[in-house]
Design a protein around this motif. Structure first.
Motif, PDB file in Angstrom:
ATOM      1  N   VAL A 224      26.175 -39.512  -9.650  1.00 23.04           N
ATOM      2  CA  VAL A 224      27.487 -40.049  -9.268  1.00 23.04           C
ATOM      3  C   VAL A 224      28.600 -39.200  -9.866  1.00 23.04           C
ATOM      4  O   VAL A 224      29.584 -38.863  -9.194  1.00 23.04           O
ATOM      5  N   GLY A 225      28.459 -38.838 -11.138  1.00 26.33           N
ATOM      6  CA  GLY A 225      29.471 -37.993 -11.769  1.00 26.33           C
ATOM      7  C   GLY A 225      29.612 -36.659 -11.068  1.00 26.33           C
ATOM      8  O   GLY A 225      30.734 -36.190 -10.825  1.00 26.33           O
ATOM      9  N   SER A 226      28.494 -36.041 -10.723  1.00 24.09           N
ATOM     10  CA  SER A 226      28.541 -34.759 -10.005  1.00 24.09           C
ATOM     11  C   SER A 226      29.173 -34.915  -8.631  1.00 24.09           C
ATOM     12  O   SER A 226      29.914 -34.034  -8.175  1.00 24.09           O
ATOM     13  N   ALA A 227      28.872 -36.036  -7.955  1.00 22.15           N
ATOM     14  CA  ALA A 227      29.446 -36.271  -6.626  1.00 22.15           C
ATOM     15  C   ALA A 227      30.958 -36.443  -6.698  1.00 22.15           C
ATOM     16  O   ALA A 227      31.693 -35.943  -5.834  1.00 22.15           O
ATOM     17  N   ILE A 228      31.439 -37.135  -7.721  1.00 20.33           N
ATOM     18  CA  ILE A 228      32.888 -37.318  -7.881  1.00 20.33           C
ATOM     19  C   ILE A 228      33.572 -35.983  -8.132  1.00 20.33           C
ATOM     20  O   ILE A 228      34.636 -35.682  -7.575  1.00 20.33           O
ATOM     21  N   ILE A 229      32.949 -35.144  -8.968  1.00 21.57           N
ATOM     22  CA  ILE A 229      33.519 -33.820  -9.246  1.00 21.57           C
ATOM     23  C   ILE A 229      33.500 -32.951  -7.987  1.00 21.57           C
ATOM     24  O   ILE A 229      34.469 -32.239  -7.683  1.00 21.57           O
ATOM     25  N   SER A 230      32.412 -33.011  -7.216  1.00 19.52           N
ATOM     26  CA  SER A 230      32.334 -32.226  -5.980  1.00 19.52           C
ATOM     27  C   SER A 230      33.365 -32.691  -4.962  1.00 19.52           C
ATOM     28  O   SER A 230      34.009 -31.872  -4.294  1.00 19.52           O
ATOM     29  N   ALA A 231      33.524 -34.015  -4.827  1.00 27.55           N
ATOM     30  CA  ALA A 231      34.533 -34.544  -3.906  1.00 27.55           C
ATOM     31  C   ALA A 231      35.933 -34.139  -4.337  1.00 27.55           C
ATOM     32  O   ALA A 231      36.788 -33.810  -3.497  1.00 27.55           O
ATOM     33  N   ALA A 232      36.173 -34.138  -5.660  1.00 25.58           N
ATOM     34  CA  ALA A 232      37.471 -33.683  -6.162  1.00 25.58           C
ATOM     35  C   ALA A 232      37.683 -32.201  -5.861  1.00 25.58           C
ATOM     36  O   ALA A 232      38.797 -31.774  -5.537  1.00 25.58           O
ATOM     37  N   GLY A 233      36.604 -31.420  -5.944  1.00 26.10           N
ATOM     38  CA  GLY A 233      36.712 -29.995  -5.612  1.00 26.10           C
ATOM     39  C   GLY A 233      37.048 -29.768  -4.154  1.00 26.10           C
ATOM     40  O   GLY A 233      37.839 -28.878  -3.820  1.00 26.10           O
ATOM     41  N   ILE A 234      36.449 -30.576  -3.267  1.00 28.76           N
ATOM     42  CA  ILE A 234      36.757 -30.461  -1.838  1.00 28.76           C
ATOM     43  C   ILE A 234      38.218 -30.807  -1.578  1.00 28.76           C
ATOM     44  O   ILE A 234      38.912 -30.126  -0.814  1.00 28.76           O
ATOM     45  N   SER A 235      38.693 -31.866  -2.230  1.00 33.38           N
ATOM     46  CA  SER A 235      40.102 -32.238  -2.060  1.00 33.38           C
ATOM     47  C   SER A 235      41.026 -31.218  -2.701  1.00 33.38           C
ATOM     48  O   SER A 235      42.152 -30.995  -2.237  1.00 33.38           O
ATOM     49  N   PHE A 236      40.548 -30.576  -3.772  1.00 32.13           N
ATOM     50  CA  PHE A 236      41.383 -29.593  -4.471  1.00 32.13           C
ATOM     51  C   PHE A 236      41.718 -28.399  -3.577  1.00 32.13           C
ATOM     52  O   PHE A 236      42.818 -27.839  -3.668  1.00 32.13           O
ATOM     53  N   VAL A 237      40.785 -28.011  -2.714  1.00 31.11           N
ATOM     54  CA  VAL A 237      41.038 -26.876  -1.823  1.00 31.11           C
ATOM     55  C   VAL A 237      41.692 -27.324  -0.512  1.00 31.11           C
ATOM     56  O   VAL A 237      41.829 -26.535   0.417  1.00 31.11           O
ATOM     57  N   GLY A 238      42.073 -28.607  -0.444  1.00 32.41           N
ATOM     58  CA  GLY A 238      42.802 -29.094   0.721  1.00 32.41           C
ATOM     59  C   GLY A 238      41.949 -29.543   1.879  1.00 32.41           C
ATOM     60  O   GLY A 238      42.468 -29.766   2.983  1.00 32.41           O
ATOM     61  N   MET A 239      40.623 -29.708   1.684  1.00 34.09           N
ATOM     62  CA  MET A 239      39.732 -30.095   2.775  1.00 34.09           C
ATOM     63  C   MET A 239      39.270 -31.541   2.679  1.00 34.09           C
ATOM     64  O   MET A 239      38.465 -31.987   3.484  1.00 34.09           O
ATOM     65  N   GLY A 240      39.766 -32.270   1.679  1.00 34.64           N
ATOM     66  CA  GLY A 240      39.307 -33.636   1.475  1.00 34.64           C
ATOM     67  C   GLY A 240      40.281 -34.654   2.019  1.00 34.64           C
ATOM     68  O   GLY A 240      40.875 -34.480   3.086  1.00 34.64           O
ATOM     69  N   ILE A 241      40.444 -35.727   1.256  1.00 31.46           N
ATOM     70  CA  ILE A 241      41.360 -36.800   1.643  1.00 31.46           C
ATOM     71  C   ILE A 241      42.783 -36.263   1.630  1.00 31.46           C
ATOM     72  O   ILE A 241      43.229 -35.651   0.658  1.00 31.46           O
ATOM     73  N   GLN A 242      43.505 -36.503   2.705  1.00 32.68           N
ATOM     74  CA  GLN A 242      44.826 -35.908   2.872  1.00 32.68           C
ATOM     75  C   GLN A 242      45.927 -36.815   2.327  1.00 32.68           C
ATOM     76  O   GLN A 242      45.816 -38.047   2.368  1.00 32.68           O
ATOM     77  N   PRO A 243      46.993 -36.206   1.787  1.00 36.17           N
ATOM     78  CA  PRO A 243      48.148 -36.978   1.334  1.00 36.17           C
ATOM     79  C   PRO A 243      48.805 -37.702   2.508  1.00 36.17           C
ATOM     80  O   PRO A 243      48.649 -37.269   3.650  1.00 36.17           O
ATOM     81  N   PRO A 244      49.489 -38.815   2.237  1.00 29.27           N
ATOM     82  CA  PRO A 244      49.866 -39.319   0.912  1.00 29.27           C
ATOM     83  C   PRO A 244      48.808 -40.194   0.240  1.00 29.27           C
ATOM     84  O   PRO A 244      49.097 -40.765  -0.813  1.00 29.27           O
ATOM     85  N   ALA A 245      47.624 -40.366   0.840  1.00 30.19           N
ATOM     86  CA  ALA A 245      46.583 -41.180   0.213  1.00 30.19           C
ATOM     87  C   ALA A 245      46.228 -40.586  -1.149  1.00 30.19           C
ATOM     88  O   ALA A 245      45.957 -39.385  -1.251  1.00 30.19           O
TER      89      ALA A 245
END
Length: 297
Positions: A224-245
């Motif tokens: 779970v910890g690794s998945a959260i970090i990976s999801a944060a990495g995807i969002s960090f490069v702009g490919m994840g959950i989009q703002p303003p969320a």
């Protein structure tokens, strides 16, 4: 007389099951770091559940130009971002998206990978060889890169990020669970169930998976910890959950430009990711030690 024996066997099995769970809990609570991880995760989970009670969601998405880039203060505990949005509110409500992706991808991935790994380990033969070779080819691709490719093909949204994380994690869970099942399928009770004519699917569900559940729980907790970090990495490069969320990785991405002059914009989302991953890893270590019969007190 036979009824008395059945009642006696039932009572003994309940006592054995209860004593096993009590022994696991006793060994787990002796690990101080694991207890700290459990308490820390309980606090994070409580904040996630009570996010609307702690602070309104509107505060996390409302832009106030006059309050742009304010340092932490009594009115804004974690300061404000470049749009004037309250960072404390965004971190509190962003925990829902981050934990949803982390837990959702692990639960679905473990379920799909667990069933596939159990079937492969139980049946073996050509089916096992073909499935394993396909999964080996998928595992050659780095997990984050595969997830990014899937999100790029499907589009940026919470559901697509969850799907990408799940697909990229299934091969790993399948291999782990298959190895655990291989150590169980040769036991006498499996052969006895098979000789009684019990269907293979029922044997897998009732006999194989429950006896291989220990490594599955440990791997799922730590993943779970690794998945959260990976999801944060995807969002960090702009490919994840989009703002303003609000989402922790996306918040780090937005703070890159201002991190030298306003380090608090990076500090608090980073701490949220770090503490969540730390709590899950500590709990996973504690569960691994508590469920391992080879380790003595």
């Amino acid at each position: 007389m036979s009824k008395e024996k059945e009642v006696l066997k039932t009572g003994q099995s309940k006592i054995k099951k209860k004593s096993r769970s009590q022994e696991t809990w006793r060994r787990f609570r002796k690990n101080k770091l694991a207890l700290f991880g459990m308490i820390l995760f309980a606090v994070i989970l409580l904040v996630t559940i009570l996010a609307d009670v702690i602070v309104s969601y509107d505060v996390s998405v409302t832009q106030v130009a006059s309050e742009r880039l304010q340092s932490p203060s009594a009115s804004h505990w974690f300061g404000t971002d470049n749009y004037g949005r309250d960072l404390f509110a965004r971190i509190v409500h962003g925990s829902r998206n981050s934990l949803l992706v982390g837990f959702g991808s692990v639960i679905i991935g473990v379920t799909l990978g667990g069933m596939l790994g159990a079937v492969c380990g139980y049946l073996g033969g050509r089916f096992d060889a073909i499935v394993m070779r396909v999964l080996d080819s998928i595992m050659c691709i780095p997990t984050t890169m595969l997830a990014l490719a899937i999100v790029a093909a499907l589009g940026t949204s919470l559901g697509n990020v969850l799907m990408a994380m799940t697909i990229s994690s299934v091969p790993r869970y399948c291999r782990i669970i298959r190895s655990s099942v291989l150590g169980v399928t040769g036991q006498t009770y499996i052969e006895a169930a098979h000789s009684c004519g019990t269907p293979d699917f029922q044997i897998i569900l009732k006999h194989v998976l429950p006896n291989a559940i220990g490594p599955i729980i440990v791997q799922a907790t730590m993943a779970v910890g690794s998945a959260i970090i990976s999801a944060a990495g995807i969002s960090f490069v702009g490919m994840g959950i989009q703002p303003p969320a609000p989402e922790w990785g996306a918040m780090l991405n937005e703070a890159r430009t201002y991190m030298t002059m306003y380090p608090y914009m990076v500090l608090f989302p980073g701490l949220a990711i770090g503490f969540t991953a730390l709590s899950m890893n500590l709990m996973g270590d504690g569960l691994r030690d508590a469920l391992d019969p080879k380790l003595k007190d």
